[in-house]
Design an enzyme around this catalytic site. Structure first.
Site, PDB file in Angstrom:
ATOM      1  N   SER A 182      44.098   0.229  61.691  1.00 52.34           N
ATOM      2  CA  SER A 182      45.359   0.510  61.016  1.00 52.34           C
ATOM      3  C   SER A 182      45.623  -0.363  59.805  1.00 52.34           C
ATOM      4  CB  SER A 182      46.518   0.371  62.008  1.00 52.34           C
ATOM      5  OG  SER A 182      46.563  -0.932  62.549  1.00 52.34           O
ATOM      6  N   HIS A 210      45.510   6.664  64.527  1.00 52.12           N
ATOM      7  CA  HIS A 210      45.433   6.978  63.100  1.00 52.12           C
ATOM      8  C   HIS A 210      44.333   7.992  62.777  1.00 52.12           C
ATOM      9  CE1 HIS A 210      48.264   3.867  61.620  1.00 52.12           C
ATOM     10  NE2 HIS A 210      47.890   3.228  62.714  1.00 52.12           N
ATOM     11  N   LYS A 241      52.606   9.682  64.269  1.00 51.79           N
ATOM     12  CA  LYS A 241      51.947   9.709  62.961  1.00 51.79           C
ATOM     13  C   LYS A 241      51.746  11.159  62.523  1.00 51.79           C
ATOM     14  CE  LYS A 241      50.172   5.128  63.873  1.00 51.79           C
ATOM     15  NZ  LYS A 241      51.092   4.895  65.014  1.00 51.79           N
TER      16      LYS A 241
END
Length: 391
Positions: A182, A210, A241
């Site tokens: 990240s 991610h 996300k």
């Protein structure tokens, strides 16, 4: 000694505010988007994990509203008891099908997912092998597990193998890695990790917070990116996300997921994902499957920004992800840079210890599918100017 002494002597925040360089808890006064209103003025949002740009999508918002009207504002209990909705089951089924897994179990947050998975699967007689740059939630899960923790150098497969060699066959072994890291935007060396896991009879867990909706031909994440979907034992992901909501999940073999479902304290003793969050994540997943062009747009704008920063003479760490780090050195320079950027209309993330070593601080740019080239040119011009001023 007074337990609160540490609080009275903690002056870092007060000092930063007094110097006018406190970059945290800025108030967002509009929807998460490519351009937002923060603290009352226009800001280009270049620090969001809204990778597919779905947090302000009308279908996602509409699904959340409809779910709240049908199921209420919350579930008032854990999934283990009264908190399981038909909506949760629907989301888990569609996720499992999309990811090519036998089963999925959702958690209230991504952080809790890592706590709940690792602490449940690994115990006192096991060893966890953890990349040094893994997310803080992974480390918290490792500590909660009581397993022996061994860290290996970031993406260093020789070091990982050396650590695996020393573990006796009588101990269970779990390798845990981020899919996309990240802070740096690096992708883990999954092919080599899979090879080592097989060689030393270790199990493999990938935190793809991610990676989901970012990597792979259809957005299934890091394993799809490398063609290794069937080689990852435990897949963890989040809704906060690419899926534009809040929550986390574990995906894997039915027996493994069922064991976690019935033994994980952060799952059993925590209220379930609220209906609106489950519905918005489910609708975002459906849009991801329906609109693969969002993946193309995300990758295109990330490539455009990397090239644009280089043209402006800004050194960046190479990656193939939407996360673009610019190293700024010290804590003071990093937070000052972020504050000046914010004042001039660009929001980026300051990354300082404990997320980085003390002299490897950085600002993190995050691209999204709804960023446009003119907008990011505006942002890059401002970034270049501020970095020149704060040299």
């Amino acid at each position: 000694m007074d337990l609160f002494k540490k609080c009275w002597t903690y002056t870092a925040v007060r000092d930063a505010k007094a110097a006018g360089i406190y970059p945290y808890f800025q108030e967002l006064m509009s929807k998460q988007d490519s351009v937002v209103t923060m603290e009352g003025h226009r800001v280009i949002m270049a620090g969001s994990n809204n990778y597919l740009g779905l947090t302000s999508h009308p279908e996602v918002i509409g699904a959340a509203v409809q779910a709240a009207e049908q199921f209420g504002s919350g579930v008032s209990g854990s999934r283990f008891l009264n908190g399981t909705l038909s909506l949760h089951r629907e989301l888990e089924h569609e996720l499992a099908t999309f990811l090519g897994r036998e089963d999925v179990q959702t958690f209230s947050t991504g952080f809790q997912a890592n706590l709940g998975i690792i602490s449940c699967i690994a115990g006192r007689h096991d060893v966890i092998l953890c990349d040094k740059e893994n997310h803080a939630s992974i480390y918290s899960g490792c500590r909660l597990s009581f397993a022996e923790l061994t860290r290996y150098r970031h993406n260093d497969m020789e070091d990982l193998e050396n650590q695996l060699k020393r573990i006796p066959d009588t101990k269970g072994k779990l390798i845990v890695t981020d899919g996309i890291f990240s802070m740096s935007g690096d992708i883990c060396n999954l092919p080599a990790i899979v090879r080592l896991a097989k060689k030393y009879e270790a199990r493999l867990m990938v935190d793809d917070a991610h990676g989901l909706g970012v990597l792979g031909e259809t957005g299934r994440g890091t394993a799809e990116h490398f063609g290794l979907v069937d080689e990852v034992d435990i897949l963890m992901g989040t809704f906060s996300k690419s899926l534009a909501s809040l929550g986390g999940f574990v995906a894997g073999k039915a027996e493994v997921v069922d064991f976690i479902r019935h033994n994980s304290h952060p799952l059993i003793f925590c209220a379930a994902v609220p209906p609106s969050n489950a519905a918005s994540a489910l609708q975002a997943l459906r849009i991801l499957k329906r609109e693969p062009e969002r993946l193309t747009a995300l990758r295109g704008i990330a490539d455009y920004v990397r090239a644009g920063l280089k043209r402006r003479g800004i050194a960046i760490r190479e990656s193939a992800t939407p996360i673009i780090p610019i190293y700024t050195g010290t804590i003071e320079r990093t937070i000052r840079t972020c504050c000046v950027l914010f004042q001039r209309g660009v929001y980026v993330n300051p990354v300082v210890p404990p997320a980085t070593p003390p002299h490897e601080c950085l600002i993190r740019i995050s691209c999204t599918a709804i960023h446009t080239e003119p907008l990011m040119d505006e942002a890059m011009d401002i970034i270049a100017g501020v970095l020149k001023d704060i040299s």
